[in-house]
Design an enzyme around this catalytic site. Structure first.
Site, PDB file in Angstrom:
ATOM      1  NE  ARG A  99      -4.271  -1.377   0.114  1.00 31.09           N
ATOM      2  CZ  ARG A  99      -4.471  -2.395  -0.736  1.00 31.09           C
ATOM      3  NH1 ARG A  99      -3.569  -2.683  -1.658  1.00 31.09           N
ATOM      4  NH2 ARG A  99      -5.590  -3.096  -0.684  1.00 31.09           N
TER       5      ARG A  99
ATOM      6  CD  GLU B 208      -3.483   3.212  -5.267  1.00 30.77           C
ATOM      7  OE1 GLU B 208      -2.267   3.023  -5.102  1.00 30.77           O
ATOM      8  OE2 GLU B 208      -4.281   2.311  -5.586  1.00 30.77           O
TER       9      GLU B 208
ATOM     10  CG  HIS C  43      -3.348  -0.700  -7.047  1.00 28.98           C
ATOM     11  ND1 HIS C  43      -3.811  -0.104  -5.901  1.00 28.98           N
ATOM     12  CD2 HIS C  43      -3.259  -2.027  -6.744  1.00 28.98           C
ATOM     13  CE1 HIS C  43      -4.001  -1.004  -4.955  1.00 28.98           C
ATOM     14  NE2 HIS C  43      -3.670  -2.195  -5.452  1.00 28.98           N
TER      15      HIS C  43
END
Ligand code: GLV
Length: 320
Positions: A239, A268, A286
């Site tokens: 993360r 993000e 991601h």
């Protein structure tokens, strides 16, 4: 069909998952895949029995407190669940589930992609071939070898171990820190370090695989970066907030950190713009679990969890 449970699916999911959801439930879909704001989600959740959400949905206490009484389960289409306030859900008697296991291999693959992309300067190479490549030279874009380097893994759960398995095939020596030491069978020869700081000191490559929690937020800060050996490569598929962005960007710019491979970002999709200026940052949006097979499996796992809840059984991946 009368009697069918009603579920809200907050994002567009793969077709196979939607087909199964529609066969079992009265499913409200987000065909345009526009992220719902909180008010819109609460509105759409009225009279539903469950929400199948993703990590892009804010499920903090204030949101959970506004969910209608009809909601008895939140099934997140993710292994990470830091977007959900478990305590608040528990207080309201809402069951929460996630999708562990099924995204282990895909995420570990991306960790290796980042290790290779960062250490072999893939971002610069990809840019050069479309702009000013004037041919092979003996010193062009020299990167760092993985062979015989020490890979430090912070968080030796399923994904950390799957990353270790792959890295061994590249000749890397595996070191790790985990809240609890693994059994020798699971360690498979990896060297355990009692503290994260001891791990950092030997990490020529550092790969982050810990969950985001109060004690891991901003873990990789300036002080800890200073513990790394010279020319380290930093990888993050966990993360974004586990890294202090300003500290890493400064280290990438000064050369204290040779390269970084990042798939996740604090805030993000708005990543710190400093990363865009760092040629030695190999960045992905991601994509850790983004394979057709994995995203189908995540959706099916979320539905397995809901099926169990509505059958009055213990869901396989119950968090609370
Ligand atoms: C992805 O990042 C997940 O938590 O599933």
């Amino acid at each position: 069909m009368p009697g069918q449970k009603k579920i809200l699916i907050t994002r567009k999911l793969p077709d196979a998952v939607i087909n199964r959801a529609q066969a079992s439930y009265q499913a409200t879909l987000n065909n345009n895949d526009e992220p719902y704001g909180v008010d819109q989600m609460i509105e759409l959740a009225q009279e539903k029995d469950a929400v199948l959400c993703t990590l892009t949905n804010d499920m903090s206490r204030s949101v959970i407190e506004r969910l209608p009484n009809s909601i008895c389960a939140i099934a997140t289409f993710s292994v990470g669940y830091e977007h959900i306030d478990l305590e608040a859900a528990k207080e309201r008697g809402i069951i929460v589930t996630n999708t562990p296991g099924v995204l282990t291999e895909a995420t570990a693959d991306v960790a290796l992609l980042l290790i290779l992309g960062a250490s072999r300067r893939a971002r610069e190479g990809a840019a050069m071939i479309t702009t000013d490549w004037s041919g092979w030279t003996p010193t062009q874009l020299m990167g760092l070898s993985m062979q015989a380097k020490r890979l430090g893994i912070l968080g030796m759960g399923d994904i950390g171990r799957a990353c270790a398995l792959r890295a061994r095939a590249f000749g890397m020596e595996i070191h790790y820190h985990n809240r609890t030491r693994l059994s020798p069978e699971l360690e498979e020869g990896a060297t355990y370090h009692e503290t994260p700081e001891e791990l950092l000191k030997v990490s020529d490559f550092l790969s982050l695989h810990c969950p985001l929690a109060p004690d891991t937020k901003n873990f990789l800060n300036e002080k800890r970066i200073s513990l790394l050996p010279p020319n380290p490569v930093v990888i993050n598929t966990a993360r974004g907030p586990v890294i202090d962005d300003e500290a890493l960007i400064a280290a990438l710019k000064s050369g204290r950190v040779a390269a970084a491979g990042l798939d996740v970002f604090d805030g993000e999709p708005k990543l710190n713009p400093g990363y865009l200026d760092c040629k030695n940052a190999f960045l992905l949006p991601h994509l850790g679990s983004a394979t057709i097979e994995t995203r189908n499996a995540m959706g099916f796992t979320a539905l397995d969890n809901l099926d169990a809840v509505f059958a009055g059984k213990e869901p396989p991946n119950k968090l609370v």
